[in-house]
Scaffold this active site. Structure first.
Site, mmCIF file in Angstrom:
data_model
loop_
_atom_site.group_PDB
_atom_site.id
_atom_site.type_symbol
_atom_site.label_atom_id
_atom_site.label_comp_id
_atom_site.label_asym_id
_atom_site.label_seq_id
_atom_site.Cartn_x
_atom_site.Cartn_y
_atom_site.Cartn_z
ATOM 1 N N SER A 240 0.800 -1.223 0.000
ATOM 2 C CA SER A 240 0.000 0.000 0.000
ATOM 3 C C SER A 240 0.835 1.276 0.000
ATOM 4 C CB SER A 240 -0.948 -0.045 1.194
ATOM 5 O OG SER A 240 -1.828 1.024 1.126
ATOM 6 N N HIS A 241 0.697 2.046 1.056
ATOM 7 C CA HIS A 241 1.340 3.360 1.129
ATOM 8 C C HIS A 241 2.777 3.265 1.660
ATOM 9 C CE1 HIS A 241 -0.513 2.168 4.814
ATOM 10 N NE2 HIS A 241 0.342 2.937 5.473
ATOM 11 N N ASP B 231 -2.408 6.420 -3.441
ATOM 12 C CA ASP B 231 -1.246 5.773 -2.826
ATOM 13 C C ASP B 231 -0.659 4.660 -3.696
ATOM 14 O OD1 ASP B 231 -3.363 4.017 -2.563
ATOM 15 O OD2 ASP B 231 -2.581 3.141 -0.719
ATOM 16 N N ASP C 125 -1.070 1.417 -4.044
ATOM 17 C CA ASP C 125 -1.932 0.460 -4.743
ATOM 18 C C ASP C 125 -3.271 1.051 -5.173
ATOM 19 O OD1 ASP C 125 -2.650 0.635 -2.040
ATOM 20 O OD2 ASP C 125 -3.570 -1.344 -2.049
ATOM 21 N N ASP D 183 -5.800 2.574 -3.551
ATOM 22 C CA ASP D 183 -7.065 2.550 -2.818
ATOM 23 C C ASP D 183 -7.263 3.762 -1.905
ATOM 24 O OD1 ASP D 183 -5.191 1.763 -0.975
ATOM 25 O OD2 ASP D 183 -6.143 -0.148 -0.448
ATOM 26 N N ARG D 184 -6.196 4.521 -1.655
ATOM 27 C CA ARG D 184 -6.343 5.711 -0.803
ATOM 28 C C ARG D 184 -6.506 6.969 -1.649
ATOM 29 N NH1 ARG D 184 -2.764 5.414 4.595
ATOM 30 N NH2 ARG D 184 -3.213 3.253 5.110
ATOM 31 N N LYS E 260 -11.595 0.035 -0.751
ATOM 32 C CA LYS E 260 -11.643 1.480 -0.873
ATOM 33 C C LYS E 260 -11.045 1.851 -2.220
ATOM 34 C CE LYS E 260 -7.570 2.232 2.075
ATOM 35 N NZ LYS E 260 -7.238 0.953 2.721
#
Ligand code: G16
Length: 548
Positions: free
Chosen positions: A113-114, A278, A280, A282-283, A377
């Site tokens: 992710s982030h 981010d 991947d 999703d943010r 998300k």
């Protein structure tokens, strides 16, 4: 092709956290480490024969090598078909969409992710189930149990496949369809939002928009959606080329890490609207000119304006937020007369509510917003939602937010993170708070009086499963809240998150709050948050590393 059964020993550290297993690349590269975890997923699934799975990642360092290993283990376990993103790339919401659209049995997402990427940075893997969402706790726990008892894994010999061209291949008896990473997702967005209206808006002379893809997975998606389909001027998307190390950056869309975007949005000639996503995809972070929208406010504003969006014209059946997310969306739900659910941190807790039709919109303070269109998300979806609202309302972001506060009340909010503290110290701090929860009730600190202190637990209203110890909550008689919990996504020591919230419903005071920052407005409560948990003494830290 011959299937080999390789003897192995368990690793004891393969317990999935808030969102899958996240570790340093060096940990994943240990002999058998990834193979063990993937075999544990397959063992937990019981019967993988004939399954169709989606596979892809955010393109970070080790993505390709991991895909080759996973393909060989999948083929040996009888998986019938893999839908693999071209170049090995798929954003997390795109995986969710593909699982649902092609009725796959599940998917494996490779991302931390982030978190930063690179040979000495982070990698991650998580399993999503057939509704497109992250595996619920009973499955992640079963994967963990399998990982503790694993004695062998299955794998076939095979050369590395060419994953850079769309087409069909076979590996042993398993079919691999290499699919366009972007098209299905972009088509879905076009069904939900008024692209014609947004197209006119983003092309108008008065409107300037900047999207920061942070050299992460959303680059190709953002170019296709914003610059091609919506015809925003070339250059609207910055940092658009995905890189294995995110260009040396930290792909976390917040005020600290999205430096270039933030600088642009606070310059004299700032665009009207800025956003970032981010690693991947999703943010999301939303910015107006010289103005930052907290994720909690963003969720509330989307909820309040849902009926402006074609895909949601019928309104919402219910909303949900994670417990530490500010209660701004609760106010909107109250006005709309719909239920608002409070879940533990982690997108997996929204899955049952979405599947059961109890909610259609949900979000978290950690820069996540989404709806029933997928089961993750979704960063670009949130940006399009905002663009659609702005295109209808034709107002600056700051006015929209101020008007929202005046109408619904303001939940002034901030999160303070203390990163990479020793796990022992962090555990001791939480334990100390938990042990003293009862005795805090009724205590007064200046104008703040504690009305309740507890350790949040959740019973899923759909399947009755219970999740305990989800964060220490301190409520005050004036509506303020302080929450303490340890992050479940870090890879180094522990991260203590402190969430601080103060409600304001007096319109005069809300107007006065426009000119001041949350850090100024919450100064007293922030001070109290450090002393109540004895942060300085118990962690040795005098200030947070990241403030959002
Ligand atoms: C993940 C989860 C989110 C969660 C976030 C922060 O996001 O999917 O639900 O809110 O981590 O979790 P924690 O506070 O435990 O670090 P992502 O974007 O990292 O996958």
């Amino acid at each position: 092709m011959r299937i080999h059964t390789i003897s192995t020993s368990p690793f004891t550290d393969q317990k999935p956290g808030t969102s899958g297993l996240r570790k340093k690349v060096t940990v994943f590269k240990q002999e058998n480490y990834l193979e063990n975890f993937v075999q544990s997923i397959f063992n937990a699934l019981d019967n993988t024969k004939g399954m169709t799975l989606v596979l892809g990642g955010d393109g970070r360092y080790y993505n390709r090598e991991a895909i080759h290993i996973i393909l060989r283990v999948a083929a040996a376990n009888g998986v019938a078909k893999i839908l693999l993103g071209c170049n090995g790339i798929l954003s997390t919401p795109a995986v969710s969409n593909i699982i649902r659209q092609y009725k796959a049995n599940g998917g494996i997402i490779l991302s931390a992710s982030h978190n930063p990427g690179g040979p000495d940075e982070d990698f991650g893997i998580k399993y999503n189930i057939d509704n497109g969402g992250p595996a619920p706790e009973k499955i992640t726990e079963s994967i963990y149990q399998q990982s503790l008892h694993i004695s062998d894994y299955k794998i076939i010999d095979a050369n590395a496949i060419d994953m850079d061209h769309i087409g069909e291949l076979t590996l042993g008896e398993m079919k691999i369809h290499i699919i366009d990473s972007v098209a299905d997702y972009a088509d879905l967005m076009e069904k939900l939002f008024d692209f014609e209206l947004i197209r006119d808006y983003v092309q108008s002379a008065e409107f300037k928009f900047c999207f920061d893809a942070m050299h992460a997975v959303t680059g190709p998606y953002a170019i296709e959606i914003f610059e091609k389909r919506l015809q925003a001027p070339a250059g609207t998307v910055i940092h658009e080329v995905p890189m294995a190390d995110f260009g040396g950056g930290h792909p976390d869309p917040n005020l600290v890490h999205a430096k270039k975007l933030v600088k642009k949005m606070y310059a004299a000639d700032a665009p009207n609207f800025g956003a970032a996503s981010d690693g991947d995809g999703d943010r999301n972070m939303i910015l107006g000119r010289h103005f930052y929208v907290t994720p909690s406010d963003s969720l509330a504003i989307l909820a309040a304006n849902t009926t402006l969006i074609p895909g949601y014209a019928e309104g919402l059946c219910g909303v949900a937020r994670s417990m530490p997310t500010s209660q701004a969306v609760d106010r909107v739900a109250k006005v709309l007369g719909i239920p608002c659910y409070e879940t533990p941190t982690g997108w997996k807790f929204f899955g049952n509510l979405l599947d059961a039709g109890k909610i259609s919109l949900c979000g978290e303070e950690s820069f996540g917003t989404g709806s029933n269109h997928v089961r993750e998300k979704d960063g670009l979806w949130a940006v399009l939602f905002w663009l659609n609202i702005l295109a209808v309302k034709q107002q600056p972001v700051v006015k929209l937010v101020h008007d929202h506060w005046l109408q619904y009340g303001r939940n002034i909010y901030t999160r303070h993170d203390y990163e990479a503290i020793s796990s022992k110290k962090a555990d001791a701090l939480i334990r100390h708070l938990r042990d003293h929860a009862e005795s805090l009730k009724g205590k007064k600190y200046g104008s703040y009086e504690i009305s309740l202190c507890d350790d949040f637990s959740y019973i899923d209203p759909v399947d009755g499963s219970e999740s305990q110890h989800q964060g220490i909550r301190i409520f005050f008689t004036n509506g303020a809240r302080i929450i303490y919990r340890l992050s479940g996504t870090g890879t180094q020591g522990a991260t203590l998150r402190v969430y601080i919230e103060q409600t304001e419903t007096d319109t005069k005071k809300i107007r006065l709050s426009f000119k001041r920052t949350p850090q100024e407005l919450l100064a007293g409560l922030i001070e109290l948050s450090t002393s109540l948990a004895d942060i300085k003494h118990l962690t040795g830290r005098t200030k947070p590393d990241v403030i959002t």
